[in-house]
Design a protein around this motif. Structure first.
Motif, PDB file in Angstrom:
ATOM      1  N   LEU A  37      -4.118   7.614   3.815  1.00  0.00           N
ATOM      2  CA  LEU A  37      -2.672   7.761   3.968  1.00  0.00           C
ATOM      3  C   LEU A  37      -2.135   6.677   4.899  1.00  0.00           C
ATOM      4  O   LEU A  37      -1.074   6.079   4.634  1.00  0.00           O
ATOM      5  CB  LEU A  37      -2.347   9.148   4.539  1.00  0.00           C
ATOM      6  N   THR A  38      -2.864   6.393   5.975  1.00  0.00           N
ATOM      7  CA  THR A  38      -2.486   5.314   6.893  1.00  0.00           C
ATOM      8  C   THR A  38      -2.471   3.974   6.165  1.00  0.00           C
ATOM      9  O   THR A  38      -1.563   3.161   6.348  1.00  0.00           O
ATOM     10  CB  THR A  38      -3.455   5.264   8.083  1.00  0.00           C
ATOM     11  N   TYR A  39      -3.490   3.753   5.329  1.00  0.00           N
ATOM     12  CA  TYR A  39      -3.567   2.512   4.537  1.00  0.00           C
ATOM     13  C   TYR A  39      -2.319   2.342   3.666  1.00  0.00           C
ATOM     14  O   TYR A  39      -1.714   1.267   3.618  1.00  0.00           O
ATOM     15  CB  TYR A  39      -4.825   2.533   3.675  1.00  0.00           C
ATOM     16  N   ARG A  40      -1.911   3.420   2.992  1.00  0.00           N
ATOM     17  CA  ARG A  40      -0.738   3.329   2.111  1.00  0.00           C
ATOM     18  C   ARG A  40       0.536   3.047   2.904  1.00  0.00           C
ATOM     19  O   ARG A  40       1.426   2.328   2.430  1.00  0.00           O
ATOM     20  CB  ARG A  40      -0.599   4.633   1.299  1.00  0.00           C
ATOM     21  N   LYS A  41       0.611   3.587   4.115  1.00  0.00           N
ATOM     22  CA  LYS A  41       1.791   3.338   4.956  1.00  0.00           C
ATOM     23  C   LYS A  41       1.834   1.880   5.424  1.00  0.00           C
ATOM     24  O   LYS A  41       2.907   1.278   5.472  1.00  0.00           O
ATOM     25  CB  LYS A  41       1.793   4.281   6.156  1.00  0.00           C
ATOM     26  N   ILE A  42       0.685   1.313   5.754  1.00  0.00           N
ATOM     27  CA  ILE A  42       0.655  -0.109   6.156  1.00  0.00           C
ATOM     28  C   ILE A  42       1.126  -0.978   4.998  1.00  0.00           C
ATOM     29  O   ILE A  42       1.937  -1.894   5.164  1.00  0.00           O
ATOM     30  CB  ILE A  42      -0.770  -0.557   6.544  1.00  0.00           C
ATOM     31  N   LYS A  43       0.586  -0.677   3.819  1.00  0.00           N
ATOM     32  CA  LYS A  43       0.938  -1.477   2.642  1.00  0.00           C
ATOM     33  C   LYS A  43       2.432  -1.374   2.344  1.00  0.00           C
ATOM     34  O   LYS A  43       3.060  -2.350   1.916  1.00  0.00           O
ATOM     35  CB  LYS A  43       0.128  -1.000   1.436  1.00  0.00           C
ATOM     36  N   GLN A  44       3.002  -0.194   2.601  1.00  0.00           N
ATOM     37  CA  GLN A  44       4.426   0.011   2.355  1.00  0.00           C
ATOM     38  C   GLN A  44       5.296  -0.665   3.412  1.00  0.00           C
ATOM     39  O   GLN A  44       6.292  -1.322   3.073  1.00  0.00           O
ATOM     40  CB  GLN A  44       4.718   1.520   2.346  1.00  0.00           C
ATOM     41  N   LEU A  45       4.913  -0.534   4.682  1.00  0.00           N
ATOM     42  CA  LEU A  45       5.745  -1.029   5.782  1.00  0.00           C
ATOM     43  C   LEU A  45       5.534  -2.511   6.095  1.00  0.00           C
ATOM     44  O   LEU A  45       6.449  -3.178   6.566  1.00  0.00           O
ATOM     45  CB  LEU A  45       5.475  -0.210   7.048  1.00  0.00           C
ATOM     46  N   ALA A  46       4.310  -3.001   5.868  1.00  0.00           N
ATOM     47  CA  ALA A  46       4.018  -4.399   6.235  1.00  0.00           C
ATOM     48  C   ALA A  46       3.162  -5.072   5.166  1.00  0.00           C
ATOM     49  O   ALA A  46       2.028  -5.489   5.428  1.00  0.00           O
ATOM     50  CB  ALA A  46       3.306  -4.439   7.593  1.00  0.00           C
ATOM     51  N   PRO A  47       3.690  -5.208   3.949  1.00  0.00           N
ATOM     52  CA  PRO A  47       2.893  -5.775   2.843  1.00  0.00           C
ATOM     53  C   PRO A  47       2.550  -7.250   3.011  1.00  0.00           C
ATOM     54  O   PRO A  47       1.605  -7.736   2.392  1.00  0.00           O
ATOM     55  CB  PRO A  47       3.797  -5.549   1.619  1.00  0.00           C
TER      56      PRO A  47
END
Length: 311
Positions: A37-47
């Motif tokens: 879930l953290t990984y998906r948030k990083i990809k969303q917020l800082a691609p």
């Protein structure tokens, strides 16, 4: 060494690789899901954030962006998940400096939540209301959690073999995966969660008669071929709290209540941490900081009183 020698990989790509290398098959599925879930948030917020662009400023911006839609505690958990990977990256020479150093944790306004714990008077009021008959029911489960501080899944996993009546203790060495349709045993949250919990003789005598005819290696609170939901127990507990006009808490709130009352009674943080199955006392101190600070103020009064008598 010039900055161009450090990793230029996209941060989220490094993070997913780190999860697969260090976390898959090493942690429980529920914990692994949190990392993903953290990984998906990083990809969303800082691609577009690359490893060599990770500075205190860019990392703080990432935390701030996350905090706009999450409460402070959730942001802190997000930070801890990221920090674990970035410390490894620093050790591997992929980063020049630690971007997580002195990070500021923010968060949006907390939503209205259930109370974390009850006072001694409120807990006594709740326990006196329980229907504790000759057959095991969820009221017995509530009493057990209130007196042991076990996690919901740990208490569900208890079998008759886990009750050591001679030593007056309960053995915690597994938990119950109630999220599966049929449920099954699984490992505890961490190695420190494997422990023995001392219980008063009265409760042990009560359970001795309640479980004497139960299957020795099957959870005493889980019927065969029937799924158990934590919402069932939480709903019952909420109904009781409402009826008794006491703060509404969850079943996990009983665990917090147990720990809080022990601390107020003067039990050491180390002993409470061990009883709860915390990996270290830091977790206990952070969770019950307000209580510890209150107790420290009382201790300071005692110190000053003692010193005044020496003059």
């Amino acid at each position: 060494m010039s900055r161009k020698h450090y990793s230029t990989k996209l941060f989220y790509k490094y993070y997913i690789g780190w999860i697969r290398l260090y976390k898959e098959k090493a942690v429980r599925k529920v914990t692994l899901d949190k990392y993903y879930l953290t990984y998906r948030k990083i990809k969303q917020l800082a691609p577009e954030l690359h490893m060599n662009d990770l500075t205190r400023q860019s990392y703080q911006k990432l935390l701030n962006d996350y905090a706009t839609t999450h409460e402070k505690q959730t942001t802190l958990d997000f930070h801890h998940h990221l920090k674990a990977a970035l410390v490894d990256a620093l050790d591997e020479g992929l980063l020049e400096h630690d971007p997580t150093r002195r990070a500021i944790i923010k968060g949006c306004v907390p939503s209205q939540k259930k109370n974390k714990f009850l006072s001694l008077y409120e807990l006594q009021k709740l326990l006196r209301h329980l229907d504790l008959g000759n057959e095991l029911n969820w009221d017995w489960f509530i009493l057990l959690v209130a007196k042991t501080g076990l996690r919901f899944a740990e208490a569900l996993a208890l079998t008759p073999e886990d009750f050591d009546f001679e030593k007056q203790q309960i053995i915690v060495n597994k938990s119950w995966n109630y999220k599966l349709p049929q449920g099954q045993f699984q490992k505890t949250k961490n190695e420190s969660s494997n422990r023995t919990v001392m219980v008063d003789w009265h409760l042990m005598n009560q359970f001795r008669s309640l479980i004497q005819d139960k299957e020795r290696n099957w959870p005493v609170f889980v019927p065969h071929h029937k799924r158990v939901f934590n919402s069932t127990v939480n709903g019952l507990l909420e109904k009781y709290c409402y009826k008794l006009d006491i703060p509404t808490i969850s079943i996990h709130g009983l665990r917090h209540t147990h720990a809080s009352l022990l601390l107020y009674e003067g039990v050491s943080v180390a002993s409470v941490a061990k009883r709860l199955g915390h990996a270290n006392t830091t977790t206990t101190q952070e969770t019950y900081l307000h209580i510890i600070e209150e107790l420290e103020n009382k201790d300071n009064d005692k110190v000053l009183h003692h010193l005044s008598q020496l003059s």
